[in-house]
Design an enzyme around this catalytic site. Structure first.
Site, short mmCIF file in Angstrom:
data_model
loop_
_atom_site.label_atom_id
_atom_site.label_comp_id
_atom_site.label_asym_id
_atom_site.label_seq_id
_atom_site.Cartn_x
_atom_site.Cartn_y
_atom_site.Cartn_z
CG ASN A 1 7.74 9.31 3.88
OD1 ASN A 1 8.63 9.01 4.67
ND2 ASN A 1 6.49 8.88 4.04
CE LYS B 1 6.34 5.72 2.14
NZ LYS B 1 5.19 5.03 1.59
CG HIS C 1 2.58 8.45 6.05
ND1 HIS C 1 2.26 7.15 5.73
CD2 HIS C 1 3.08 9.02 4.92
CE1 HIS C 1 2.56 6.94 4.45
NE2 HIS C 1 3.05 8.06 3.94
CD GLU D 1 3.50 3.81 4.45
OE1 GLU D 1 4.57 4.25 4.91
OE2 GLU D 1 3.28 3.71 3.23
CD GLU E 1 0.94 10.93 1.52
OE1 GLU E 1 1.83 11.06 0.67
OE2 GLU E 1 1.08 10.25 2.54
N GLY F 1 2.13 3.81 -2.64
CA GLY F 1 2.98 2.64 -2.89
C GLY F 1 2.33 1.60 -3.78
CB SER G 1 1.73 6.12 -7.15
OG SER G 1 1.58 5.00 -6.29
C1 PEP Z 1 3.98 8.32 0.88
O1 PEP Z 1 4.27 7.36 1.55
O2 PEP Z 1 3.81 9.40 1.44
C2 PEP Z 1 3.84 8.13 -0.56
C3 PEP Z 1 3.17 9.03 -1.22
O3 PEP Z 1 4.40 7.00 -1.10
P1 PEP Z 1 4.47 6.64 -2.67
O4 PEP Z 1 4.93 7.87 -3.39
O5 PEP Z 1 5.46 5.51 -2.75
O6 PEP Z 1 3.09 6.24 -3.07
#
Ligand code: PEP
Length: 258
Positions: free
Chosen positions: A17, A19, A102, A104, A174, A180, A220
């Site tokens: 992703n 973003k 998601h 976000e 998630e 992040g 992460s």
């Molecule tokens: C995501 O935004 O879906 C995600 C898992 O980000 P990160 O791997 O940076 O935590």
């Protein structure tokens, strides 16, 4: 359930992703590096660039095993929705997957369980594979609300998804506190919730059908923790943000698919 059974029943998926990060030249450079060095692994590899670069990414990856996803979409086919992109448009340019719900989008763009539900329906109607995100915040986890939050998210997202469509859906667990932040859920924590999600699918469909749905972990994920996460019986891949931005880092993850 053993890992052998898992591998027989469903796909391993690694989805990057990107973003709001890459510019056109970066999309070009990172996809070229991925294409040049992509190992032959038993996994579906997906990249989700910004809408602006989707057609560029599709051109670059055509006739390759890399699939291109959108990071969101509207549920309507067309109309007066300034700034939005429809499922018809995504299907028109050969996008194959769309990330929905998601955290976000839920936090900053008014995505709700109801809009995720409408978008899942629209995605399936246009033969787009929805990657449906769910996850609890740290506060919800600490208050013991993780199961109720996840079950509401999953039940809303999947309501109206027919028996013959559930196999086309991908779920991404998630935990919001792990996105992040550099804090990964432990493999045991992630497995526990992914198994819980599969039990919700069993309750809505059948055990056999639940075993065909790929459930990803996101938060992460990186080259250091991916291998332990993928060993868990109910984790079928990853949705990866930061560690997918550079081809070198994403490849280091991809190479660890067993
Ligand atoms: C995501 O935004 O879906 C995600 C898992 O980000 P990160 O791997 O940076 O935590």
């Amino acid at each position: 359930m053993s890992k052998e059974r898992n591998e027989d029943m469903r796909k391993t998926i690694l989805a990057g992703n990107w973003k709001m990060n890459q510019t056109s030249s970066m999309v070009h450079a990172e996809l070229q590096s991925l294409l040049q060095q992509l190992p032959a692994v038993q996994a579906e590899i997906i990249v989700a660039p910004s809408f602006l670069y989707i057609t560029q990414a599709i051109q670059l990856t055509k006739e390759s095993p890399i699939h291109i996803a959108a990071q969101t979409m509207h549920w309507e086919e067309k109309g007066a929705f300034t700034g939005e992109v429809s499922p018809t448009m995504l299907a028109d340019v050969n996008v194959t997957h769309v990330i929905l719900g998601h955290s976000e989008r839920r936090m900053y763009s008014n995505e709700t369980n109801e809009t995720v539900h409408k978008k899942v329906q629209a995605a399936l109607a246009h033969q787009l594979t929805p990657i449906i995100c769910c996850g609890e915040t740290l506060e919800e986890r600490e208050k013991g609300q993780m199961e109720s939050v996840i079950s509401t998210q999953i039940q809303c997202a999947l309501s109206g998804v027919r028996e013959n469509e559930i196999k086309q859906c991908v779920i991404a667990y998630e935990p919001v506190w792990a996105i992040g932040t550099g804090k990964t859920a432990t493999p045991e924590q992630a497995q526990e919730v992914c198994a819980f999600i599969r039990s919700l699918i069993v309750a809505m469909y059948t055990k056999e059908q639940s075993e065909e749905v790929s459930i990803l972990y996101g938060g992460s994920m990186n080259a250091t923790n991916v291998s332990q996460l993928l060993k868990q019986p109910d984790i079928d891949g990853g949705l990866i943000g930061g560690a997918s931005l550079r081809a070198e880092d994403f490849l280091a993850i991809i190479k660890q698919v067993p």
